[in-house]
Design a protein around this motif. Structure first.
Motif, PDB file in Angstrom:
ATOM      1  N   LYS B 116      50.714  12.561  44.420  1.00 51.94           N
ATOM      2  CA  LYS B 116      50.574  13.869  45.045  1.00 51.94           C
ATOM      3  C   LYS B 116      49.227  13.975  45.747  1.00 51.94           C
ATOM      4  N   GLU B 237      44.226  18.092  43.995  1.00 52.94           N
ATOM      5  CA  GLU B 237      45.205  19.183  44.112  1.00 52.94           C
ATOM      6  C   GLU B 237      44.595  20.522  43.704  1.00 52.94           C
ATOM      7  N   MET B 266      52.436  20.361  42.338  1.00 55.75           N
ATOM      8  CA  MET B 266      53.171  19.257  42.934  1.00 55.75           C
ATOM      9  C   MET B 266      53.633  18.306  41.836  1.00 55.75           C
ATOM     10  N   VAL B 278      58.667  14.062  45.912  1.00 56.65           N
ATOM     11  CA  VAL B 278      57.541  14.913  45.558  1.00 56.65           C
ATOM     12  C   VAL B 278      57.937  16.339  45.923  1.00 56.65           C
TER      13      VAL B 278
END
Lengths: 203, 481
Positions: B116, B237, B266, B278
């Motif tokens: 991710k 993230e 994610m 994903v």
């Protein structure tokens, strides 16, 4: 001679200046040497040691911890086949068998023409697209035996030269920090005051 | 077991609609961090500007740093690296009056199954840069090091180019957007070591050392980190969520997801599903059943097979089976059920899976990635790898299975977390485990084999020779798939 070239010494000094302590530049500089020579040589490690003022043993001590640094001549293309769970579940072992037979060398070694080094690798962060491999750290997804053979043919013919630089070159571009914009990286021992935009609350 | 296995897998599977974001599938649900993935040029400043880029930074600079911190705290932004610690709270651990403070971005994504952060860096690097700037402004951080895993060549190229654009446009460096605020962002390259994902090992590596985790306490680099200074370490993230929070406010963020797990996250689903991919899911309320079987997600198990097991949170997480499908993405619930949500990685095994061989691939990974600092991990991990390899090859005995558990006990003493099993009449043992090592690499070598042996004892029983029995290994043994 495998010390850093005059041009790369200039690049190295720029990199060193970005860090509050020179030793932080150790890994980037060993990468730079690997980009220049294709692998990490003893002379290059001595040169990096001089540049960041540590002993050559310290450079080797750190560099030998990391898998991307190779201390022996390596193929122009390093082909890493992932074997961790997601890829294992999707047929990585068959792919590796196929690769060994196609190239005629065992994983961990280089073809006799010096072009391709084949390696077993661990998770490459492309798990949904298993099985995966990387050529010089550029991904190939959902690799079938046919796709593998095509890839090898393209590497041999030079069809991928524009996309995949030789082993050692990580990025085709390098970050440039403009001198008139940088805040600078003072040694933390020389910093006593907080940044300008933070009002220090009364104790 | 044969070569046609791989070719079959490759023809049946669905391919992402966005070739520039391999594996990513949008859906009819909120997109906070993947909103620009639909554009093939989302990594350029031009596209970023055209889609609301750097407006979060402008909104943040219009407030005081403490107001921005408060907003992030109110958003309950949970860290996405694996531990799930609230980012705003983490920032608050920096000691008063100690300068300088640093930001280190953990872009060393390498937990098995996790995919991710690389997409976020490749597809939308400016969003990450904007997140770094907002965090630096709020927490008074004067230099930021963006540590990207060495094996991600494209991410390096994209992030380096984006940083150059952002410097030139006046978003990074001195007097950002004409204010007092100034910070440098330095792209730093890793060189291949899983353990460097552990935040103190990341700092060691950034100091030019071998990437070995530091002894705790101090527990948080926020107090003592890079060069001994207060240092915030945040996952890619996590930071990518900040532009949205700064621009739209904490209330808009908490309007998605649940009160304890707001926003989105994610999740990469890999292995034996129809549509591995994903997905940006709504946090807290989405269940594993939604994710594995839902039409807008993975669309069920491949070939109409049954689900055998799945790893819910990256290779370090104890395994779940169909009994746990209704658990939502809510950390405490996954913990009570015997596992964790970790880094947002689900690996799915269908009924055809060779469970011991699958477990071996993870045991080997963690044994290989041990940094060698703690004896139980360095020695125990290698022992586990050799023992499991022997069992998978068909040369194991029932005594080897017991030795595996004994070695595991020296890494994780006491009750080992595992899921419940209706089939076996087992109750869950909640997460976490006790550990004799500094970091989670050692226990992670034991987790997969413990889960596999606990949930599928018959698969191991069938492989080993019992004491007093004649040894007879079928030729198929050890094929590994």
């Amino acid at each position: 001679m495998s010390r850093l070239s005059d041009h790369n010494v200039i690049v190295a000094k720029e990199i060193i200046a970005r860090y509050p302590k020179p030793k932080s530049a150790l890994i980037p500089l060993v990468h730079l040497s690997q980009q220049q020579n294709g692998y990490v040589t003893d002379d290059a490690m001595r040169h990096v040691a001089e540049l960041i003022d540590v002993t050559p043993a310290e450079v080797y001590g750190t560099a030998s911890f990391y898998e991307m640094f190779r201390f022996e001549p390596t193929g122009k293309y390093l082909v890493n086949i992932c074997g961790t769970m997601s890829c294992q579940l999707m047929g990585a072992e068959s792919l590796m068998h196929h690769a060994e037979h196609t190239l005629g060398v065992k994983a961990g070694s280089t073809t006799s023409d010096g072009l391709i080094t084949l390696q077993h690798a661990e998770c490459q962060a492309a798990c949904t697209e298993a099985p995966t491999l990387q050529v010089n750290y550029r991904h190939r997804y959902r690799v079938t035996p046919e796709a593998f053979d095509e890839l090898i043919a393209d590497l041999r013919s030079g069809a991928l030269d524009a996309e995949i630089p030789p082993h050692g070159t990580l990025g085709r571009n390098r970050q440039q920090i403009p001198a008139d914009r940088t805040v600078g990286a003072p040694d933390p021992d020389d910093v006593t005051e907080g940044p300008a935009w933070i009002q220090v609350s009364p104790a | 077991m044969s070569n046609d296995h791989i070719s079959r897998e490759n023809t049946d599977r669905v391919v992402s609609p966005y070739p520039w974001a391999p594996g990513f599938y949008p859906g009819d649900r909120p997109q906070i961090v993947t909103s620009r993935f639909q554009y093939d040029d989302a990594y350029t400043l031009e596209r970023y500007h055209a889609t609301g880029g750097y407006e979060g930074l402008r909104a943040a600079l219009a407030k005081s740093p403490s107001e921005v911190s408060e907003e992030v705290k109110n958003a309950t932004l949970l860290g996405r690296g694996g531990a799930g610690f609230p980012a705003g709270t983490k920032w608050g651990f920096t000691p008063q009056g100690v300068w300088p403070r640093y930001l280190v971005v953990n872009g060393d994504e390498s937990e098995p199954g996790t995919y991710k952060d690389r997409l976020l860096m490749e597809c939308d690097p400016h969003q990450l840069i904007e997140g770094c700037l907002i965090a630096s402004y709020a927490a008074g951080l004067s230099q930021c090091f963006l540590y990207i895993r060495g094996e991600m060549a494209l991410a390096h190229e994209r992030v380096a180019a984006a940083l150059d654009e952002a410097y030139a446009a006046g978003y990074i460096g001195k007097n950002i957007l004409g204010t007092d605020f100034g910070v440098d962002i330095v792209l730093h390259t890793g060189a291949g070591a899983y353990v460097v994902g552990e935040e103190t090992a990341l700092i060691e590596s950034l100091e030019g050392e071998r990437g070995m985790p530091r002894l705790k306490p101090p527990y948080f680099p926020a107090a003592v980190g890079l060069y001994g200074q207060p240092t915030i370490v945040n996952n890619v993230e996590t930071l990518a969520n900040l532009p949205f929070i700064a621009k739209e406010g904490a209330a808009a963020y908490t309007a998605v997801g649940t009160a304890t797990s707001p926003g989105t996250r994610m999740i990469a689903v890999s292995g034996h599903v129809v549509r591995p991919g994903v997905y940006e899911i709504v946090n807290g309320s989405t269940t594993f059943r939604d994710l594995l079987y839902g039409d807008e997600y993975c669309q069920g198990i491949r070939d109409g097979n049954d689900l055998k097991a799945f790893v819910p949170g990256g290779g370090s997480a104890p395994w779940f089976t169909a009994d746990q499908l209704d658990i939502p993405f809510e950390g405490p619930q996954a913990g009570a059920a015997g596992s964790m949500l970790g880094s947002g990685a689900v690996m799915v095994m269908d009924s055809t899976t060779d469970i011991p061989a699958a477990a071996l691939s993870l045991v080997r990974f963690y044994a290989h990635e041990s940094c060698g600092k703690c004896v139980p991990c360095r020695e125990g991990g290698t022992w586990l790898y050799r023992l499991v390899q022997r069992v998978v090859d068909g040369h194991g005995t029932d005594a080897d299975l017991q030795t595996i558990l004994d070695v595991g006990q020296s890494i994780c003493p006491g009750d080992m977390p595992h899921a419940s099993s209706e089939r076996l009449g087992l109750d869950a043992v909640p997460f976490p485990y006790k550990m004799t090592t500094i970091c989670f690499v050692g226990p992670s070598a034991y987790v997969p084999i413990h889960s596999a042996m606990t949930l599928f004892p018959e698969d191991f029983d069938a492989l080993v020779t019992k004491r007093g029995e004649r040894r007879s290994i079928p030729v198929m043994a050890g094929a590994g798939e």
